[in-house]
Every structure is written in structure tokens, then in C-alpha cells.
Enzyme design. Structure first.
Site, PDB file in Angstrom:
ATOM      1  CG  ASP A   1      -0.552  13.992  -0.548  1.00 26.35           C
ATOM      2  OD1 ASP A   1      -1.623  14.038   0.259  1.00 26.35           O
ATOM      3  OD2 ASP A   1       0.493  13.540  -0.137  1.00 26.35           O
TER       4      ASP A   1
ATOM      5  CE  LYS B   1      -5.677  21.433  -1.906  1.00 27.55           C
ATOM      6  NZ  LYS B   1      -5.074  20.415  -1.636  1.00 27.55           N
TER       7      LYS B   1
ATOM      8  CD  GLU C   1      -2.794   1.793   2.111  1.00 26.67           C
ATOM      9  OE1 GLU C   1      -2.591   0.808   3.281  1.00 26.67           O
ATOM     10  OE2 GLU C   1      -3.581   2.562   1.975  1.00 26.67           O
TER      11      GLU C   1
HETATM   12  C1  SAM Z   1      -4.234  12.168   1.156  1.00 26.20           C
HETATM   13  S1  SAM Z   1      -3.341  11.031   2.251  1.00 26.20           S
HETATM   14  C2  SAM Z   1      -4.236   9.511   2.010  1.00 26.20           C
HETATM   15  C3  SAM Z   1      -4.143   8.599   3.206  1.00 26.20           C
HETATM   16  C4  SAM Z   1      -5.184   7.238   2.997  1.00 26.20           C
HETATM   17  N1  SAM Z   1      -4.429   6.234   1.856  1.00 26.20           N
HETATM   18  C5  SAM Z   1      -6.558   7.514   3.037  1.00 26.20           C
HETATM   19  O1  SAM Z   1      -7.050   7.183   1.826  1.00 26.20           O
HETATM   20  O2  SAM Z   1      -6.931   7.711   3.990  1.00 26.20           O
HETATM   21  C6  SAM Z   1      -1.938  10.435   1.250  1.00 26.20           C
HETATM   22  C7  SAM Z   1      -0.919   9.787   2.015  1.00 26.20           C
HETATM   23  O3  SAM Z   1       0.211   9.542   1.405  1.00 26.20           O
HETATM   24  C8  SAM Z   1       1.230   9.716   1.962  1.00 26.20           C
HETATM   25  N2  SAM Z   1       2.370  10.015   0.965  1.00 26.20           N
HETATM   26  C9  SAM Z   1       2.314  11.140   0.073  1.00 26.20           C
HETATM   27  N3  SAM Z   1       3.301  11.129  -0.789  1.00 26.20           N
HETATM   28  C10 SAM Z   1       4.108   9.979  -0.709  1.00 26.20           C
HETATM   29  C11 SAM Z   1       5.114   9.179  -1.141  1.00 26.20           C
HETATM   30  N4  SAM Z   1       6.008   9.837  -2.301  1.00 26.20           N
HETATM   31  N5  SAM Z   1       5.217   8.110  -0.839  1.00 26.20           N
HETATM   32  C12 SAM Z   1       4.819   7.568   0.131  1.00 26.20           C
HETATM   33  N6  SAM Z   1       3.653   8.192   0.579  1.00 26.20           N
HETATM   34  C13 SAM Z   1       3.239   9.132   0.451  1.00 26.20           C
HETATM   35  C14 SAM Z   1       1.174  10.991   2.831  1.00 26.20           C
HETATM   36  O4  SAM Z   1       1.972  10.960   3.912  1.00 26.20           O
HETATM   37  C15 SAM Z   1      -0.225  10.370   3.322  1.00 26.20           C
HETATM   38  O5  SAM Z   1      -0.301   9.680   4.323  1.00 26.20           O
END
Ligand code: SAM
Length: 236
Positions: free
Chosen positions: A145, A149, A71
Site C-alpha cells: 500500500d 494519497k 513475501e
Molecule cells: C496493495 S495489496 C498488494 C497485494 C499483492 N502483493 C499484489 O501485488 O497483488 C497490499 C497487501 O499488503 C497487505 N499489507 C498491508 N500492510 C501490511 C503490513 N503492515 N504487513 C503485512 N501485510 C500488509 C494488505 O493486506 C494487502 O494484502
């Protein structure tokens, strides 16, 4: 606080002030023990191609897992731990870029008595360094993410053409990629990238993971009556 590692194999800097980020201290003090199932920095050296034996030999899983699922962006571990509880015969690696989220994901695995989860600190852009080609049976990415924006953020988007090729290469034949987002434009781009990378969209009913797994962000969008989009692809 996001990790500032340049390389996924980089250990925490000795100059890191643990009082600023107590989760970094948990990571560092957990080193080499399996009190929390997590891996980062030099722990990840040599893992590519060896994840199944790691789960077997570390005592995490106890036997070679039937399938290996990654994941990307596991946040605080809610979804990966639900999947792991539903599928004790599979092994799950949850990856995130913040100390806190990786530690909380690993803690939730212990609380949930999931011996088939490992939380990894790292930027998913470097997954080709920790997973071998065709090592993974499944990749899940829920609500990454969107970085839409501002125009200047657009090039930070993780799921672009190149990254989808990397993901596809990490998947075994018949491996699956499951993606959810609230960003319709991102979803459209992703569909195009997945197709270029040789992934074929299939019906969700063909998913190897049973369950819908409403994530933290998904619940938030649904509470606001905002639409979400999801699809499943298979590598043929
Ligand atoms: C918007 S949150 C979504 C979290 C979860 N998957 C959900 O749907 O509730 C995005 C997650 O991706 C992680 N993330 C962002 N860029 C990443 C990267 N390059 N590699 C791994 N994780 C990343 C962030 O720290 C965050 O926990």
C-alpha cells in the site's frame, strides 16, 4: 478486516465475534493442526531462527528447505503459491494483516498441493520478532500500500529507511530483496533507503527465483495502462 493485534504474538481475543468475520473462526479452529498451513499469535513464539526446522519437522516440507523466502503482503496467496510451485525445494512464508487473506493464502497452498508454504497473520513491522538476523534468503514485497494519497498518510508507509535496515538485517549475505510498485515516488524513496541499508541493486536476471509473477495488483495496473516499477537488490 485488518488484525488489531498490538503484538504479533497476541492470540485472537476471546470476545471476537466470529459471525462478523468467519475467517477469524477458521484461523481459531485450525489451531495446532496442519489442515491449513498457517500460523499466528502464540504459534509464532520461538519461530525466530527456527523456520527451517519448522518446515522440516512439521511435515510441511519434509526436509530442510534449501532457501527460505518471505513475501510481505501476500494478499490471497496467488504469487507466493506460484513461486512455491515453481520452487518445491524452497520454503515460503507469506505474511498479511487480514484474517481473510491469510486463510485464503493457506487454502490456495493446499489446493495447489504446495507443502512448502506457511501463511502468517501479522504486521510486517514486527518481522524482527519472528525472523532471526540473517535467517532469510529472500524477501519479496509486491505493490505494498503506497499510502501517498494524503499527506497525513505518508508516515504510514512501511518501506522507509528504518524498515529497510530491518529487512537487510534479516537477510543472509547474498540474500535478495525484490520489490514492485506502481508508485514512482515510493520507488525512488525505496531505492535510496535500500542503498542506505547496504543493499546493492542488481539485474533481475540474477534473481534466485525464476519467473516474473504478475501479481493481482500488477495485472490491474497493466489493464489500466499504468506504469509499474520493480528492482532487485542483493546484500553483499
Ligand atoms: C496493495 S495489496 C498488494 C497485494 C499483492 N502483493 C499484489 O501485488 O497483488 C497490499 C497487501 O499488503 C497487505 N499489507 C498491508 N500492510 C501490511 C503490513 N503492515 N504487513 C503485512 N501485510 C500488509 C494488505 O493486506 C494487502 O494484502
Amino acid at each position: 478486516m485488518a488484525t488489531c493485534q498490538k503484538s504479533i504474538f497476541q492470540d485472537l481475543s476471546p470476545s471476537l465475534d466470529y459471525s462478523v468475520n468467519p475467517y477469524a473462526k477458521v484461523l481459531a479452529s485450525n489451531r495446532g493442526e496442519l489442515s491449513l498451513p498457517l500460523a499466528f499469535g502464540s504459534d509464532l513464539k520461538g519461530k525466530a531462527g527456527q523456520w527451517r526446522s519448522y518446515f522440516e519437522q512439521s511435515g510441511l516440507h519434509g526436509s530442510s528447505p534449501r532457501k527460505l523466502i518471505l513475501e510481505i503482503g501476500c494478499h490471497k496467496g496467488k504469487t507466493i503459491n506460484q513461486m512455491a510451485s515453481n520452487h518445491p525445494d524452497l520454503a515460503f512464508v507469506g505474511m498479511d494483516i487480514t484474517f481473510k487473506r491469510v486463510v485464503l493464502s493457506a487454502r490456495l497452498a493446499v489446493q495447489s498441493q504446495n507443502n512448502n508454504v506457511c501463511a502468517v497473520l501479522g504486521d510486517a513491522r514486527q518481522i524482527d520478532q519472528i525472523f532471526a538476523a540473517e535467517e532469510l534468503d529472500g524477501i519479496v514485497a509486491f505493490f505494498p500500500d503506497p499510502w501517498l494519497k494524503k499527506r497525513s498518510q505518508a508516515n504510514k508507509k512501511l518501506f522507509n529507511d528504518d524498515f529497510l535496515v530491518t529487512l537487510s538485517q534479516r537477510l543472509k549475505p547474498h540474500g535478495q530483496f525484490w520489490f514492485k510498485t506502481d508508485a514512482e515516488a515510493y520507488f525512488a524513496e525505496l531505492k535510496s533507503s535500500a542503498s542506505k541499508a547496504g543493499l546493492v541493486q542488481v539485474d533481475r536476471s540474477q534473481g534466485m527465483l525464476t519467473g516474473d509473477y504478475e501479481t493481482t495488483f500488477e495485472a490491474m495496473f497493466k489493464n489500466q495502462n499504468l506504469p509499474t516499477f520493480e528492482a532487485l537488490w542483493t546484500k553483499f
